[in-house]
Design a protein around this motif. Structure first.
Motif, PDB file in Angstrom:
ATOM      1  N   ASP A  28       2.244  -0.243   6.296  1.00  0.00           N
ATOM      2  CA  ASP A  28       0.927  -0.995   6.145  1.00  0.00           C
ATOM      3  C   ASP A  28       0.689  -1.219   7.848  1.00  0.00           C
ATOM      4  O   ASP A  28       1.356  -2.043   8.483  1.00  0.00           O
ATOM      5  CB  ASP A  28       0.815  -2.251   5.324  1.00  0.00           C
ATOM      6  N   GLU A  29      -0.465  -0.660   8.351  1.00  0.00           N
ATOM      7  CA  GLU A  29      -0.519  -0.534   9.833  1.00  0.00           C
ATOM      8  C   GLU A  29      -1.049  -2.024  10.115  1.00  0.00           C
ATOM      9  O   GLU A  29      -0.419  -2.591  11.392  1.00  0.00           O
ATOM     10  CB  GLU A  29      -1.830   0.380   9.960  1.00  0.00           C
ATOM     11  N   THR A  30      -1.664  -2.891   9.263  1.00  0.00           N
ATOM     12  CA  THR A  30      -2.155  -4.308   9.852  1.00  0.00           C
ATOM     13  C   THR A  30      -0.864  -4.963   9.804  1.00  0.00           C
ATOM     14  O   THR A  30      -0.527  -5.882  10.883  1.00  0.00           O
ATOM     15  CB  THR A  30      -3.020  -4.960   8.661  1.00  0.00           C
ATOM     16  N   ALA A  31       0.072  -5.043   9.067  1.00  0.00           N
ATOM     17  CA  ALA A  31       1.280  -5.867   8.948  1.00  0.00           C
ATOM     18  C   ALA A  31       2.146  -5.297  10.287  1.00  0.00           C
ATOM     19  O   ALA A  31       2.772  -6.252  10.802  1.00  0.00           O
ATOM     20  CB  ALA A  31       1.876  -5.904   7.748  1.00  0.00           C
ATOM     21  N   HIS A  32       2.125  -4.027  10.362  1.00  0.00           N
ATOM     22  CA  HIS A  32       3.132  -3.366  11.410  1.00  0.00           C
ATOM     23  C   HIS A  32       2.663  -3.826  12.755  1.00  0.00           C
ATOM     24  O   HIS A  32       3.343  -4.342  13.545  1.00  0.00           O
ATOM     25  CB  HIS A  32       3.161  -2.019  11.159  1.00  0.00           C
ATOM     26  N   VAL A  33       1.331  -3.589  12.975  1.00  0.00           N
ATOM     27  CA  VAL A  33       0.858  -4.095  14.285  1.00  0.00           C
ATOM     28  C   VAL A  33       0.990  -5.567  14.577  1.00  0.00           C
ATOM     29  O   VAL A  33       1.399  -5.800  15.718  1.00  0.00           O
ATOM     30  CB  VAL A  33      -0.653  -3.610  14.443  1.00  0.00           C
ATOM     31  N   ILE A 513      -7.543  -3.571  11.765  1.00  0.00           N
ATOM     32  CA  ILE A 513      -6.451  -3.071  12.674  1.00  0.00           C
ATOM     33  C   ILE A 513      -6.809  -1.667  12.513  1.00  0.00           C
ATOM     34  O   ILE A 513      -6.823  -0.746  13.273  1.00  0.00           O
ATOM     35  CB  ILE A 513      -5.449  -3.692  12.522  1.00  0.00           C
ATOM     36  N   PRO A 514      -6.653  -1.096  11.099  1.00  0.00           N
ATOM     37  CA  PRO A 514      -6.675   0.444  10.971  1.00  0.00           C
ATOM     38  C   PRO A 514      -7.881   0.790  10.895  1.00  0.00           C
ATOM     39  O   PRO A 514      -9.071   0.108  10.889  1.00  0.00           O
ATOM     40  CB  PRO A 514      -6.398   0.683   9.319  1.00  0.00           C
ATOM     41  N   HIS A 515      -8.377   1.987  12.040  1.00  0.00           N
ATOM     42  CA  HIS A 515      -9.704   2.266  12.152  1.00  0.00           C
ATOM     43  C   HIS A 515     -10.425   2.659  10.997  1.00  0.00           C
ATOM     44  O   HIS A 515     -10.139   3.548  10.039  1.00  0.00           O
ATOM     45  CB  HIS A 515      -9.656   3.678  12.959  1.00  0.00           C
TER      46      HIS A 515
END
Length: 519
Positions: A28-33, A513-515
Motif C-alpha cells: 500500500d503506497e500510502t502506508a509505505h510512504v 499519496i497515490p497519484h
C-alpha cells in the motif's frame, strides 16, 4: 492476479528479510510512504538550512551556466515542451534505426516541413544554436511542398540530391546525432573514453565506465558483452591510478547483457550459468585494482539480481576486497527493505558494499508493465516527491551504516545534494555521481565551492554509434522532461526558490499519496 506474479516458484523461503522485500513489491503506497516519511523527515530548522543552501547553489549554477556549452544550449532551446523539440526527438530516435536512405528521407521531409523553426531564431545567446536553427528553418522550407507534391517525397528529395550530390538533410541530421552522441557517450572505445577522462578539465572526477549495450538475446550476444567487459577491465587496470578501491575507476556491468535468459522463471539456470561469469569478472576487477558495480534492471528482475549478487559476494576469491557494488533504485518500494537484506550479507561476508543509489530511469516502463499485467498496484511510487523521500530515507540508512555500505549518491538535484551534505556532516567517506553529459555545471560548482564534502564520479558510457540509441533516447527524455531538475535549473522563468522543491512539503500538500490520475 497474484501480487507475486514475477516471483518464481523455486525461490528460497523462510528468510524474514527476503520476505520483507517481497511484501513491499506492491505494498500500500500510502502506508509505505508514511513509514518512509517518519524515517527521513528532517526538523524545520534543518530543512530551512537545506533549502537555503540549495537555492544558493542554483543561483551559482545559473551564473556558471551563462557560458554553457553549445550542446547544453541546444538542448535548452529544443526541449520536449516545444513541438520542435519533439520533432527532433522523433528524428533522433528513428533515424538511428532506419536501415535505408529512402525511408530516412521520407521521414525527414515529413517531420521537418511541419515545425515552426523560425519561432526559435535569435532566442538563444549561442551562435551554434542560432546557426542550427537557420539550418533547420531552411531545410524545412526546402522540404515543405504542396499537398499534391507531398504524395511523392522521393521526387522532391531527388531534386535536393541532384543539387547537392547527396541528400543534405539526411547527412546533416545524422551528423547532429553523432554530435549529441559525443555529448552523452564518453568514447567509442574504452581507450578513447579513458583518454578523454584524462584531460585536464576531467581529472577532478572519478569514473565508472559502462560498455553500452542492452539485454543479450543470444549466447553469442552475451559472450560478446562478456568479452567487452573483460577487455575494458584490463584496459582500465593498466591506467595509472592511486588510492583505495573506492577512489579507483570502476566498471558497470549489466547482468541481462551477460545471459540471454535473465528472467525470474529461469532462476536456477541463471544462477548456475551467470554466477561463475560475474564472479570471474569481479576477480579480474580485483586483480586490476578497480571496482565493479552491478547495474540496476527492471523491477521484475530485482530478486534474481540480488540472488546473483549475494552468491558472487560470498566467493572466497573476493574475501577482503570491497570493490563489488550494486546499483539500487529508490523509486522501487522495495529499496528500503533491500538495504536491510544487503546489510546482513555484508556482515556475513565481511564486505563493505558500495551502493550506487539512483532514483530510477524506467518509471514509465514500470507503470506500463504493471498495467499490462493487471496488477493491483505498482512496484514503484506514483509521485516523484515520494521517490525523493524514499531516496533520502535510503541515503540516511546507507550513511548510518558505514561498516556495511559505502555511499555513492547519483543525483542531479541541488536539493538532494544539499540534504546529503547535511546528513553527512563532516564525513568524506562517500561520493556523488552524475551522468556524463548531464549535471556538469552543477557538480563543477559543488566541487569548486568547497562547501560540500565528498568526491564525484561520472557514469561514463562507452560504445559505437549503433549501440547508442536506447541510452541516447533515455538521456534526451530526461533532459527534455519539464519535471526534470536538469531542465528546470536552466529555465529562467522559474525562480531558484521554485526550482528547489522540498519533497516533504510536497507530500504534505497532496490530498492523496497515490497519484489519482494513474489508474
Amino acid at each position: 492476479m497474484s501480487n507475486q506474479i514475477f516471483v518464481a516458484s523455486d525461490l528460497p523461503s523462510g528468510d524474514p528479510l527476503r520476505e520483507a522485500i517481497n511484501d513491499a513489491w506492491l505494498s500500500d503506497e500510502t502506508a509505505h510512504v508514511r513509514r518512509l516519511l517518519e524515517k527521513a523527515r528532517l526538523d524545520s530548522e534543518v530543512r530551512g538550512k537545506v533549502d537555503e543552501r540549495a537555492v544558493d547553489l542554483v543561483r551559482r549554477v545559473r551564473k556558471r551556466s551563462a557560458d554553457a556549452g553549445a550542446m547544453e544550449a541546444f538542448m535548452r532551446e529544443y526541449d520536449l515542451s516545444s513541438e520542435e523539440g519533439v520533432v527532433l526527438m522523433c528524428l533522433a530516435e528513428a533515424l538511428l534505426r532506419v536501415p535505408d536512405t529512402d525511408t530516412a528521407e521520407k521521414l525527414i521531409a515529413d517531420k521537418l516541413s511541419e515545425a515552426d523553426w523560425e519561432s526559435h531564431l535569435g532566442r538563444s545567446d549561442s551562435l551554434f544554436v542560432n546557426a542550427s536553427t537557420w539550418g533547420l528553418m531552411l531545410t524545412g522550407r526546402l522540404v515543405r511542398v504542396s499537398e499534391s507534391s507531398k504524395r511523392n517525397f522521393r521526387s522532391v528529395l531527388a531534386r535536393l540530391a541532384n543539387k547537392s550530390g547527396e541528400p543534405v538533410v539526411r547527412v546533416a541530421i545524422r551528423q547532429a546525432m553523432r554530435i549529441m552522441g559525443h555529448q552523452y557517450v564518453m568514447g567509442r572505445t574504452i581507450a578513447e573514453a579513458m583518454k578523454r577522462a584524462g584531460k585536464k578539465e576531467n581529472r577532478k572526477y572519478r569514473y565508472s565506465f559502462d560498455m553500452l549495450g542492452e539485454a543479450a538475446l543470444t549466447r553469442p550476444d552475451a559472450e560478446r558483452y562478456r568479452k567487452a567487459y573483460a577487455d575494458a577491465i584490463d584496459a582500465i587496470g593498466k591506467a595509472d591510478h592511486q588510492g583505495d578501491v573506492f577512489s579507483a575507476p570502476s566498471i558497470s556491468v549489466k547482468l541481462s547483457a551477460l545471459h540471454p535468459r535473465y528472467e525470474p522463471a529461469m532462476r536456477k539456470q541463471v544462477l548456475r550459468e551467470l554466477v561463475p561469469i560475474l564472479a570471474d569478472l569481479a576477480v579480474q576487477a580485483r586483480e586490476n585494482n578497480i571496482a565493479l558495480t552491478v547495474d540496476a534492471e527492471e523491477a521484475e528482475r530485482l530478486m534474481i539480481s540480488l540472488d546473483v549478487f549475494a552468491e558472487v559476494l560470498a566467493d572466497k576469491r573476493l574475501a577482503g576486497w570491497d570493490g563489488f557494488g550494486l546499483a539500487l533504485q529508490a523509486y522501487q518500494k522495495r529499496a528500503w527493505p533491500v538495504l536491510d537484506w544487503l546489510a546482513e550479507k555484508a556482515e556475513a561476508t565481511g564486505h563493505r558494499i558500495p551502493i550506487r543509489l539512483v532514483k530510477g530511469a524506467y518509471w514509465d516502463t514500470e507503470i506500463k508493465y504493471a498495467q499490462m499485467e493487471g496488477l493491483e498496484g505498482y512496484p514503484v511510487f506514483t509521485r516523484k516527491a515520494a521517490t525523493d523521500v524514499s531516496y533520502i530515507a535510503c541515503a540516511g540508512k546507507i550513511l548510518d551504516n558505514p561498516k556495511a555500505f559505502y555511499g555513492q549518491f547519483a543525483t542531479h538535484n541541488a536539493h538532494t545534494i544539499s540534504i546529503l551534505t547535511e546528513m553527512a556532516g563532516d564525513r568524506e567517506d562517500f561520493e556523488y555521481q552524475r551522468l556524463h553529459g548531464m549535471g556538469h555545471d552543477l557538480y563543477s560548482e559543488v566541487l569548486d565551492s568547497g562547501q560540500f564534502n565528498g568526491a564525484c564520479r561520472v557514469y561514463a558510457p562507452v560504445g559505437i554509434h549503433e549501440d547508442l540509441l536506447p541510452y541516447l533516447v533515455r538521456r534526451l527524455l530526461e533532459n527534455g522532461a519539464n519535471t526534470s531538475f536538469v531542465n528546470r535549473i536552466v529555465d529562467e522563468r522559474l525562480t531558484p526558490e521554485e526550482v528547489v522543491t522540498d519533497p516533504f512539503t510536497q507530500m504534505d500538500e497532496y490530498e492523496s499519496i497515490p497519484h489519482p490520475r494513474i489508474p
